[in-house]
Structures are given as structure tokens and as C-alpha cells.
Design an enzyme around this catalytic site. Structure first.
Site, short mmCIF file in Angstrom:
data_model
loop_
_atom_site.label_atom_id
_atom_site.label_comp_id
_atom_site.label_asym_id
_atom_site.label_seq_id
_atom_site.Cartn_x
_atom_site.Cartn_y
_atom_site.Cartn_z
CD GLU C 72 -1.88 -2.38 0.99
OE1 GLU C 72 -0.79 -2.76 1.45
OE2 GLU C 72 -2.72 -3.17 0.53
CG HIS C 141 -11.29 -7.95 4.99
ND1 HIS C 141 -10.29 -8.47 5.75
CD2 HIS C 141 -10.99 -8.30 3.70
CE1 HIS C 141 -9.43 -9.13 4.98
NE2 HIS C 141 -9.83 -9.03 3.73
C1 LIG Z 1 -2.00 -4.84 3.65
C2 LIG Z 1 -2.89 -5.74 2.91
N1 LIG Z 1 -3.22 -5.45 1.64
C3 LIG Z 1 -4.05 -6.24 0.95
C4 LIG Z 1 -4.57 -7.37 1.51
C5 LIG Z 1 -5.54 -8.24 0.72
N2 LIG Z 1 -4.93 -9.51 0.41
C6 LIG Z 1 -5.11 -10.59 1.20
S1 LIG Z 1 -4.22 -11.88 0.70
C7 LIG Z 1 -3.57 -11.02 -0.61
C8 LIG Z 1 -2.61 -11.68 -1.53
C9 LIG Z 1 -1.48 -12.30 -0.78
O1 LIG Z 1 -0.65 -12.98 -1.67
P1 LIG Z 1 0.65 -13.71 -1.17
O2 LIG Z 1 1.40 -12.80 -0.27
O3 LIG Z 1 1.34 -14.26 -2.33
O4 LIG Z 1 0.11 -14.87 -0.22
P2 LIG Z 1 -0.84 -16.09 -0.62
O5 LIG Z 1 -2.23 -15.66 -0.36
O6 LIG Z 1 -0.56 -16.43 -2.02
O7 LIG Z 1 -0.44 -17.17 0.34
C10 LIG Z 1 -4.07 -9.74 -0.64
C11 LIG Z 1 -3.75 -8.71 -1.64
C12 LIG Z 1 -4.20 -7.64 2.84
N3 LIG Z 1 -4.66 -8.72 3.49
N4 LIG Z 1 -3.36 -6.83 3.50
#
Ligand SMILES: Cc1ncc(C[n+]2csc(CCOP(=O)(O)OP(=O)(O)O)c2C)c(N)n1
Ligand SMILES: Cc1ncc(C[n+]2csc(CCOP(=O)(O)OP(=O)(O)O)c2C)c(N)n1
Ligand SMILES: [Mg+2]
Ligand SMILES: [Mg+2]
Lengths: 338, 357, 338, 357
Positions: C72, C141
């Protein structure tokens, strides 16, 4: 307050400034509680850019006084990590304008650790923030951003405005089992000295202080504006207006009872703060009055605040800040109503 | 050309997708020790499948599946000691089970109940962490506290490939290097961050190399190969415990499921890729390796899966039977010493509850 | 409002939801202004986790609709960088709870670019934030954090609560030469459909909307609570109480005149919002009433808000939020005074 | 051992501290081109000295000196084109003068007047940036805007050794890699971040290697050697302009002055270190090199310094004569379209001014 402290002191205590009181409180608590550590930028051998941690590194070593890498996110994150594992970190944001990157950890983790784990983990930390304008400092070194934290559940937000209160409230903040954002009005860091016994006595973190009694109008303020507000009360007294002056001291949780009691007597309230007016913390106090003291008010509430613009660079900054004149004018407006 | 610095990043893999060894086993490694871990992997998969089903039938909120991540998760959990601290993101149930987290706690959390974070067993572990990668930096803080107090403990944090773009991750890397922290940062690269592929996150060839930015030990690992995961964690743990500092390990795996039950991965990735993912997944190769070593067979698997089903059902029932918290639970864990205004709100909320029956 | 729009439409416009109105506004402005780009996590081929940007990537390509790395701070920094060099970026924070790392760039740069350079550079950007609770979402959320931005000079903070207002206000936000934080009440993203002509007509970013006339009490709210507040007005009407309902719509700058006018008629005001009570934006409205409408008030101001605790996980969240019952009770208390 | 990746970081130096070449000059490099740049370095030093004196006599606010950084600053400024965008931190006056910023603007800024940021010439350059390293990420955004609009421009940002710990710096590195941005990130390593030495900031051997985290081109340079600075910037600029993406360049220099005029460096660093710094400073070696090439002599220097003094005095006078802004200036640059309540506050402020005379 200070008088009581003198009485309690074991050996002749010295008169110290607000910033020296901060140092004294830090040193006291570090001596008495091994789990207290201090961290921040330049807090080590340099003793902090304001000298709040001067001497601590020599006294307690680099494992208790940690210079951090230059990143406020890092400071906040490490602090929450340490606090949640049983230490009591006291972190410093070098200036008010640099604490914004800490908001995420404060709001999402510090303020929620106890809540989200149903008490399994907690976050007993203090974030010290030199606060406010009026010292002819560069950009971003003069901000009054306390309102950012006052809507966040789980925090305590405090701002002492005298050496004695700085000492007692900082001790309380460090001992508090939940996170405390501790604003220090830097403009009055060295404004005057006061005898503050180094007796380890904490002050409560949930009361407002009535600094001056008066029956005509209640002046409510905090931080550096306590100075101008007391001066305004003096000026008003010369014109026969008796102003009661309240130092809010702890913004969250707010001791509204003390304010309400005063207003029930005076019927008038002028709220003075340095932050921009709109949605500054003064709004909350005015709102409480509108909810709970409406029948006591004989005049509209007044707010004397920074304008709704950024505090300008220093050639204009004093014109931005609340002044004795502005406070006096507002108090007179209030008193003129009935 | 004068060199200022030079770096190599090693890649670890022992078991190929077909279950054959592609390298000599680590010295002294006994394949027998894999059996209980393989059983845990199977348990997690059963749990995951049933949890998804629970969500689909409206009995659970949004759930983040761990399908395909089992070797990485179990390997990480297996490498830790009880006194260490684990800082997970949100899908590393396998690692958490190894540390004592109850499956019912996972379900309570995703079921909208904070009590799921009140782990009965790993009392100092961090709860699930939604703000991406902030757990990495908290873990650095935990590691710093261990170091300052001279406790022989390490902190282990996990984040995703997406999470490795987060500034908090870099802050953790930087701190770990600056303070030589007993910290292991596990980047679980499953190829996707919701809809964003690994290639869009960064121009770096590997995610492991992000550790170079902080002078950390870096390693890239086949995260579908339990043996490689264990060996990587052993090395990083040994470094951390001996004061040599932190590590970044990139575990290459694949997210076989949607991001969460609220996601539909068909919108952004092709069937072929997922199919290919299934050929490299972690159970297949380990089963075939253990079978070839006569350490495992079909009958054992059948019996064990049955047992897993029963165990998970016990947990699910415990979850489903768990009554909603009373309204005052909203107020009771906010401050150790709640202020009067909050207590007044609490009383009002209770009164309202009573009035509404 | 919606009626006017229908009249202005060139070809039969469709009934759309609030989130569809967001998409429609984005597409309209991207078609008409090349400098508009959209960026955020998953806004590309996935169309955003709420589908606000669905189809935009296909329509405008990946150079106008940018998936960002998962950070962010990055989103905020890139947005400020692009905006200050003449583009009009519309950034998305995926959820309210993830926008805290953006605070630094919003406060220190977006809100100050014009001010600090005396107008040489500026920052015409929009930050879209799906906002608020009540959708049974996971932790972080469901937050109502609008108050964080309302004390920050240089920003505009808006929150539409109908498809028509979402469309018109988003167009205005994108065209606005200064930064706008645009909160979208996610609970009512798909609450109902409304005909919204895709005519490119913006709505003002400085007015409150009177949604229902009444003489007995003024109910002031914004965002998702507009729903409960209108329902409360219905319930009150059944008991003979005529409530005026105001959707604040733009929090900063606040159109206090519209609220004051209503209160001058009703003498009573109930402020309804989802955020925690203390120092929520409701405080500012109550403060303005205490300052400027005191002589009109015949009853204390009431605030019906979230409690001063974090919004709980979803099994309890509806008990946290303002409800029709709570609003009705507060309005009746106000009406009972005289 | 299987390698996942491998990285080399080159170190660039041409002029030794004694003014002798330690390597062959870059191909086609003409020493004559150094003369105007050396003159600029001298000009900056005169400006710096006079500014410090101005602060000491109460005529300027806190001022951040650039003593010792001249080669790096001038080299960076010299390498840029007018249409590029520069995002400085707060002490890179040399680079800014090369781009057209007036010395009086520098003084106005540190003199507490926002008009100092309203550069008459590089209209799109960023103003001084106090929140450390945020300028790096803004520059990435600027670079992204150039790329999206297919403009042949690059963005150049500077930050300090301390600044390279800041998460915003890492975010800039990550973005530059992810989007292949025309961005040059210049880390000016002067050994100190106020009182914190470089070694306490990070465990990384070089600061240049932080670029590896984002897959950027990395280079470490003797920042006291103008030739090396120019060559490093030439290479990074060429890459950026040709679409090859971003670079991180670490310039090794030394802060010969206190951090700012508000600082007292004797509290935290020894005399010896500063003395050693003076033997490696950038003017000495360049002067001796140019003199040896008969491109410069004492008489020229004397005349030029005199001219510099006069030029700077003109600027100082312009600064000192500049009247404070009227009170309404606080309000007039906040919004393009100021809201009514703000206009009411503005009117009140003007009225108050009038009343107070
Ligand atoms: C600060 C923040 N921004 C956005 C999100 C929304 N979000 C939740 S999981 C995710 C993707 C995460 O991807 P990754 O780090 O590759 O982990 P994975 O889910 O693939 O295990 C996002 C964008 C969040 N939880 N926290
Ligand atoms: C976010 C932020 N935190 C702290 C500061 C205070 N501060 C100003 S300069 C400085 C040190 C910077 O060191 P470095 O990046 O090495 O640059 P240098 O001053 O040496 O050129 C600090 C801590 C700041 N300006 N911004
Ligand atoms: Mg992933
Ligand atoms: Mg430095």
C-alpha cells in the site's frame, strides 16, 4: 501536584524542565524494570535530537537503548514485536511529522493485540512523540496530529504540559499494560523548571487537571497551549473575568466529568488547541458538551485552534497558532452571551 | 572491473516430482522421520477439504485454503521448538498444528470468533495476520526481544510471494541484518497473490535474493519437497540459534486452490497451469518416495485417512457447538483496565441485549 | 437527483447498483480523459475483489489499469508521483483496513503538494477505499476509519451512499484538482439498483443531501448507515415523528449550512455513524452545532455510533453497528425533550 | 550446489584521493569537460560556507550543509537533461543548481518561506523532501508516468545511507523492478545518518546491493571522484532511457559537516575520522588532476572564488530582502478551489492582522 511531590521526595530534588523530567522518568523506570528498553533514531550516544534520552545509553548500555535503522515502520513494528513478547519498549518518533508510517502498526496491531487474542497477548508499549509547532523548525517538524489516534479504540493518548506531569504520566504510561501514545509539547520542553522528585510516583492517565479556578468561563486545552491559555486567563482576570483553566492531559480516555463539572459552574467553554479546527480533538470535547452539558451552557462553545490549513513554515507559523489574543477574544465573546 | 561484492543463491531440492531423489540426502538424514510428517500432511489436507466444504455450506466465513502448501507448512512447523515463536500469515495451518494449535481454533477464527486466536498451546505465537507481511516485522521485534534478553529462542515468520513486495517485509529483512536477529523469514512463493502473478510483483529473479538487501543468508528451496524444506529450515535455524543472524528462504510451491473461498481463480489463470501444478504437488512425490522405501503403503494410508476424518469431525463439531460470545466480549478484551466511559457503553450494550431478548 | 439524471440521459440508461455506478464512472472518465489511470491490487484482469474495475483492463489495456505489487505504501507513493507529474491516477485500497500505510503519503505529500510549492505542483488523485462493516468479512475488512483524514488540511473526504451519488461524486473526485479520499460503503455496494445515466455529469463535492424532509428531528448520517437511518425515519413516522434525514456525502469540506438549516427547523439532531464514537467525524458535526446552532437546539445532540471498541469479528459485528432500533431510541429521546 | 542466482556488484573509481588516475578513463572521456563542473563544485562550496555563516548569525533557520558531497551532487546534476525530473532529499544543492534552482530559493526554503519551493526553472522537479526517502517512491511514480505516456524522460532520486533503510526506498526499488521504470536511485552514503553510523543501518556489505532485491542494476562508486560519478550516472541514465530499467548507485562520500546546523557531531564521532575524511574529499583530488593536466591553476581559482563570492552575495541579498508572505498565503495554496469555511477563516485571519496593525 508539584508540591505534593516535593513532600514525598527523599532527598532534595532539583528543579527540572519538561524534557529533563522525561529523561528522569525514563531513567527511573529503566533502573527499576529490566524489561524497559528505549528505541528510536539517534536515541543512543547522541541522546536524541532533543536530548530526551541523554545519558541513558551510558547508564544502561546499547542493549537497553537502541538506535534503530532510519525507518519509522521498523521502529513501530519492532516495538510491537517486543511488547507482545513481554518487554516494555519505549519508542521515540523523532518528530511528530515522522510518525505517520507508524499508524499502521499502532492501529492494526498495538491497539488490537489484547482484543484479538482475547487477552493472550498484549502490547505494553509507549510511543513518545515530540509534538507541535512554534520552534522555528523545518517542514514536518511542527505538527499537531494527536487527533489521528483519538478515534482508535485500544489506545491511550496523553500529553503532559508541565515537568511534574511529564514525569508522572510517563511513568504511568510505561507501567500501563496497554499501548500509550505519549505526545510531548516540544515548544515548552524548556519553558520553565519545576521541582520534580525522582520518587517513581506515577500520575493517573485518566484525569484532567484544573490548573486555575474561575467561575465565568472554562478554558480547556492541552499541550503547549496551556501556556497561552494561562496567560489568557491572567489577561482576562485583569478585566474582571475569572477563567477556569483545564489541562486535558489525557485525551483518551477523556475525563469529561471534570470538564462538565467546570462548565456546569461557568456555563461557557472555550476549547483551545493547536491542531487544525475541523475534526481536531476539540470537536470531541465540544460534542460531549452538546450531548451532556447542553442545559448548562449559556453561550455557544468556542474553539480557538489552528486554521484548517497546514502549519506554515516558520516565518508565518506564529500567525497560525492560537494566541493569547485569540483566546481572550473568544472568552469575551462567550462571556458576552447570557 | 573491480568487484564491490558478490553473491550466490543456492537452490535446494532432493525429491523430484516423481518421488526420485535428485541429490544425495542431507548427511545423517533418516527417511523414517518423514513418516509422521507425511501423516501430518495428510491430516492437513483432510482438514482443508472439510473446511472448504464447511464454508460452501454456509457454516464458516471466508476461508483461505492451504492446498498444495503442505510440505512447506509441515516442514516449517517441524523445524521449530516449542519455545520459539511463529508468526504466520493466514494459511499455514500445517505449521500451526505442529506447534499445537487446535483445528477448532482455526475454524473459530474464520468463523468470526476472536477466541480462535486464544491458542491453548503455543501461547506466545502470533495469531493469523491479515495485514500482509506485518507479521514479519513483528517477528523481527520478537527476535530482538529474545536477543536482548539472551533467550535461546528464534522467531519464524511466513509470508507469500505477494507479501515479499510489502515494505514491512523489507523492514524485517533490514532489521534482521542490522541487529543480527535470530529470525527466519519464509517466503512461500505459490505463484500468485490473489490474481497477481509472481512475475508482476518484482523484477527480481528469485524472491530469496531479497535477503541480500539486508545482508541475510538467502536460500531458494523446492517447497513441494519436504526433505528440502526440512534441510533449509535446519540450516537457517542453526544459524539463528548460533548468533549468525537471519535468513530469507524462498519456498517454491503452488496454490492449487482459489486464493480464498471468496475468490474465483478461473478469472485470471488457466486450467493448464493448475494441471501442471498438480503434477508437482508435495504429497504425490513423498508418498511415492516413502512407498519405494517401504515406509508407507496403501492400507496405511486408507486407515490413516479414516482416522483423520474422525479427528477433524471432532474438531468441526466442537467448533459448531461453540456458542457466540456474549455482547460484553466486545468490550472485555480491549484494555486491561477499561475506562469508565467504555464500561458505560458495555452496560448499555448488555441492557440493549436484554431488552431485545 | 436520479430523476434529473434520467431526464438528461441520451439513450435509455440502465438501473445499476452502487458498485456498478463506480465502474461506470471510471469507464466514462477513462474514455474522456487520457490522463486517468487506475491502479491497485487485483484491479486488472481480476477486476478488483469487489469487481469495481471489472472490464476496465479489457477496455483500456494494462497501461491504463495497473495491477500493483502488494504494498500500500507503493500504491500511495506511485499515485502521488504520477499525479504530481500531470496524470490523474485513481488508486484503490483493497479494503479500509489496508489503507493505513497510505496515510504518510496522503498527509505528507498529497495534501501538501500544492501548498508547499505555492501551486507549482499539485496532486489531482483519488484514493478509493471500500469502507465499513456488516458483510461478514474477515478481520481488517470492516473498518470505518474516515476520521483519520478529516483533520488533514488539503484533502477532500467523500462518501456516496447511492448509485447516482456514487457516479456523480466519483466523476467530480477524478476531475477535482486536489486529492480526494473516496470512501465506498461496501455493505450497500449491491443493496439496490437505480437508473444512472452515463452522461458524465458530476455532482458537487461540497454539499449534503436532504433525503427526507421532517420537522421534528434531524438525523444526520453518511455511508452505509443511510440505509438504517431512512428505515428509522420510516419507523418514527409510524409513531408520528417526522424525521429529516441528511446524507452528509462530503465530510470534508463539510456543508454545515444544510445541517444547521435543518436543525434550525427541528431543534434536535441525532448523528449516526459506524465508526467508534470518540472523535469520530460525528464529533465535528456536534461541535459545529454546539458552536453555531446552540440557540436552535431544544434537546441535547445525540450520537448513535459504533462503540469505542474495534468492530468485532463477524459473529458479533451487527451488535457493534448502529441499528434502526438504536437510532429510533435516540430520536425519541431527543423528541421527548423540549 | 545448485545455483538459483548469482550477482556481482561493480565498484567504479578513476581518480584516487591524490588526484592520480587509478584506472583508464571511460572511453571517449574528455578531461576538459570537467572544468565547468569543478567550477560549479567550488561555487557550491562557497554557497555552503556562506549559508552556514548566515545561520550562525541568526539570518537563516536550520540549514543542512553539503560540505564534502560536491562531486556526487554536481555529477548527478550534470548527468540529467532539463526534461528529466529530479527528486532530491534536502542537501543536494549542487545537483539542483545544475538544473536551474536559484541559490536564493534554497535560502528561502531554509529561511521558513514556502516560496523557496516554487522553483522558477525546473518546474517539474520535486521540492526538498523532509520525510526521508519518500522522494524515491514519488520519483518512481514520476518515472511510471513517463513510461505510461511514452515520454523520453527519466527520474532521478537521491537519498542517504540512512535513507536506504527506509521502507519507501525499498518500495521504490521494488516498483522500479516490477515496472522496469526509467529511474535512477542514488544512495549518497556519507557514512552517517545524523548520529547513526552506516554500519548500524544494515547488515548489507554495500548499499548498492539493495537494488538486487528488485532486480535492478547495481553499482558502487567513489562519490568523491567526479569522473566515477559521471560515468555511473551515464550508464544508469542510458539504461533508463533505453527501457532497460532502473538502477541503484551507491556513492561513497563523507559528511564533513554536522548533520545540520542544529546538530553537534562531536557528540558522536571522533576528530580522527573527520580528519581522514578531509584527505579523501572531492575538490582536492579534482583540483590536483586538473592542475596536472594544465586545465586549471591557482590564479584561475582565486578569480573564480571571488566571482562565486559575489554571485552568492547577490543571492543572499535577494533572500534577505524578500518580505514575509501576507497572512493569507497560508490559505491561498491549499486548494485550487478553496471551500467557504476556509475562506471565512482566511478573512478572519486578515481581519486579525489588520487589527493588530
Ligand atoms: C495490507 C494488505 N493489503 C491487501 C490485503 C488483501 N490480500 C489478502 S491476501 C492477498 C494476496 C497475498 O498474496 P501472497 O502474499 O502471495 O500470499 P498467498 O495468499 O498467495 O499465500 C491480498 C492482496 C491484505 N490482506 N493486507
Ligand atoms: C521519516 C523521517 N524520519 C526522521 C527524520 C529526521 N532525520 C532527518 S535527516 C536524518 C538522517 C538522514 O541520514 P541520511 O539518510 O544518511 O542522509 P544524510 O543526512 O546523511 O544526507 C533523520 C533521521 C526525517 N527527516 N524523516
Ligand atoms: Mg502467493
Ligand atoms: Mg548519511
Amino acid at each position: 501536584m508539584a508540591d505534593q511531590k516535593i513532600a514525598a521526595a527523599t532527598n532534595a530534588p532539583a528543579a527540572i524542565t519538561l524534557i529533563e523530567a522525561i529523561t528522569q522518568a525514563l531513567a527511573y523506570e529503566m533502573r527499576h524494570d529490566d524489561s524497559v528498553v528505549v528505541l528510536g533514531e539517534d536515541v543512543g550516544v547522541n541522546g536524541g535530537v532533543f536530548r530526551a534520552t541523554a545519558g541513558l545509553s551510558a547508564m544502561f548500555g546499547t542493549e537497553r537503548v537502541l538506535d534503530t535503522p532510519l525507518d519509522e515502520t521498523t521502529i513501530a513494528g519492532l516495538t510491537v514485536g517486543m511488547a507482545s513478547q513481554g518487554m516494555k519498549p519505549v519508542a521515540e518518533a523523532q518528530f511528530d511529522g515522522f510518525m505517520y508510517p507508524m499508524v499502521d502498526f499502532i492501529v492494526c496491531h498495538a491497539a488490537r493485540m489484547r482484543y484479538r487474542t482475547r487477552g493472550r497477548l498484549s502490547c505494553p508499549m509507549v510511543l513518545r512523540v515530540p509534538w507541535g509547532g512554534g520552534i522555528r523548525a523545518p517542514e514536518h517538524h511542527s505538527e499537531a496530529n494527536e487527533s489521528i489516534f483519538t478515534n482508535v479504540p485500544g489506545l491511550r493518548v496523553v500529553m503532559p504540559s508541565s515537568p511534574a506531569r511529564a514525569y508522572g504520566m510517563l511513568l504511568a504510561a510505561i507501567r500501563e499494560p496497554d499501548p500509550v501514545v505519549f505526545f510531548e509539547p516540544k515548544r515548552i520542553y524548556r519553558q520553565y523548571k519545576e521541582v520534580v522528585a525522582d520518587d517513581g510516583e506515577a500520575l493517573p492517565l485518566d484525569v484532567c487537571y484544573v490548573l486555575r479556578d474561575g467561575r465565568d468561563v472554562t478554558l480547556v486545552t492541552w499541550g503547549a497551549q496551556v501556556k497561552e491559555t494561562l496567560e489568557a486567563a491572567d489577561a482576562l482576570a485583569k478585566e474582571g473575568i475569572q477563567a477556569e483553566v483545564i489541562d486535558v492531559a489525557t485525551l483518551k480516555p477523556l475525563d469529561f466529568a471534570t470538564i462538565a463539572e467546570s462548565v456546569s459552574k461557568t456555563g461557557r467553554c472555550v476549547i483551545v488547541h493547536e491542531a487544525a479546527k475541523t475534526a481536531g480533538f476539540g470537536a470531541e470535547i465540544a460534542a460531549r458538551l452538546a450531548e451532556e452539558s447542553m442545559y448548562d451552557l449559556v453561550a455557544p462553545v468556542e474553539r480557538v485552534t489552528g486554521y484548517d490549513t497546514h502549519i506554515p513554515l516558520f516565518r508565518l507559523e506564529m500567525k497560525y497558532l492560537p494566541s493569547v489574543d485569540k483566546i481572550v477574544a473568544a472568552a469575551k465573546r462567550a462571556v458576552a452571551q447570557s | 572491473m573491480t568487484l564491490a561484492a558478490h553473491f550466490d543463491i543456492e537452490y535446494l531440492q532432493y525429491l523430484g516430482p516423481d518421488g526420485k531423489l535428485v541429490a544425495d540426502l542431507p548427511k545423517g538424514f533418516d527417511p523414517k522421520t518423514l513418516v509422521p510428517l507425511f501423516k501430518q500432511m495428510l491430516f492437513v489436507r483432510v482438514f482443508d477439504t472439510k473446511s472448504i466444504a464447511l464454508q460452501r455450506t454456509g457454516k464458516l466465513g471466508t476461508y483461505a485454503a492451504c492446498l498444495g502448501h503442505e510440505a512447506t507448512h509441515i516442514g516449517i512447523g517441524a523445524s521449530m521448538r516449542p519455545e520459539d515463536v511463529f508468526a504466520p500469515s493466514y494459511r499455514e495451518y500445517g505449521a500451526q498444528f505442529m506447534r499445537g494449535v487446535h483445528p477448532r481454533e482455526v475454524l473459530m477464527y474464520w468463523g468470526g470468533d476472536e477466541r480462535g486466536n486464544d491458542f491453548e498451546i503455543p501461547r506466545n505465537d502470533y495469531p493469523w495476520c491479515v495485514p500482509i507481511s506485518t507479521q514479519c516485522l513483528m517477528a523481527a521485534g520478537a527476535a530482538l526481544s529474545f536477543k536482548l534478553r539472551k533467550q535461546p529462542r528464534i522467531a519464524v515468520a511466513t509470508c507469500g510471494d505477494g507479501g515479499s513486495s510489502k515494505t514491512d517485509f523489507y523492514a524485517a529483512v533490514n532489521s534482521a541484518g542490522a541487529y543480527k536477529l535470530p529470525l527466519v523469514l519464509c517466503v512461500i512463493n505459490n505463484g500468485w497473490a490473489i490474481s497477481v502473478p509472481r512475475a508482476s510483483q518484482t523484477g527480481a529473479e528469485t524472491l530469496a535474493q531479497k535477503g541480500i538487501a539486508g545482508g541475510l543468508n538467502c536460500l531458494q528451496v523446492d517447497g513441494n519437497d519436504l526433505i528440502a524444506v526440512l534441510e533449509a529450515m535446519r540450516r537457517a535455524g542453526a544459524r539463528a540459534r548460533s548468533g549468525e543472524g537471519g535468513s530469507v528462504i524462498e519456498f517454491m510451491t503452488y496454490r492449487l486452490h482459489d486464493h480464498t473461498t471468496a475468490d474465483d481463480a478461473r478469472r485470471y489463470r488457466g486450467e493448464d497451469e493448475v494441471k501442471a501444478g498438480w503434477t508437482r504437488e508435495p504429497m504425490l512425490r513423498l508418498r511415492s518416495f516413502l512407498t519405494s522405501k517401504k515406509l508407507w503403503d496403501e492400507a496405511q494410508e486408507k486407515a490413516w485417512l479414516e482416522e483423520c476424518g474422525k479427528k477433524v469431525d471432532v474438531e468441526i463439531n466442537a467448533y459448531l457447538e461453540c456458542k457466540v460470545q456474549p455482547v460484553e466480549a466486545m468490550f472485555d478484551y480491549l484494555y486491561a483496565d477499561p475506562p469508565p466511559d467504555l464500561l458505560a457503553q458495555r452496560a448499555a450494550a448488555i441492557a440493549l441485549e436484554k431488552r431485545n431478548g
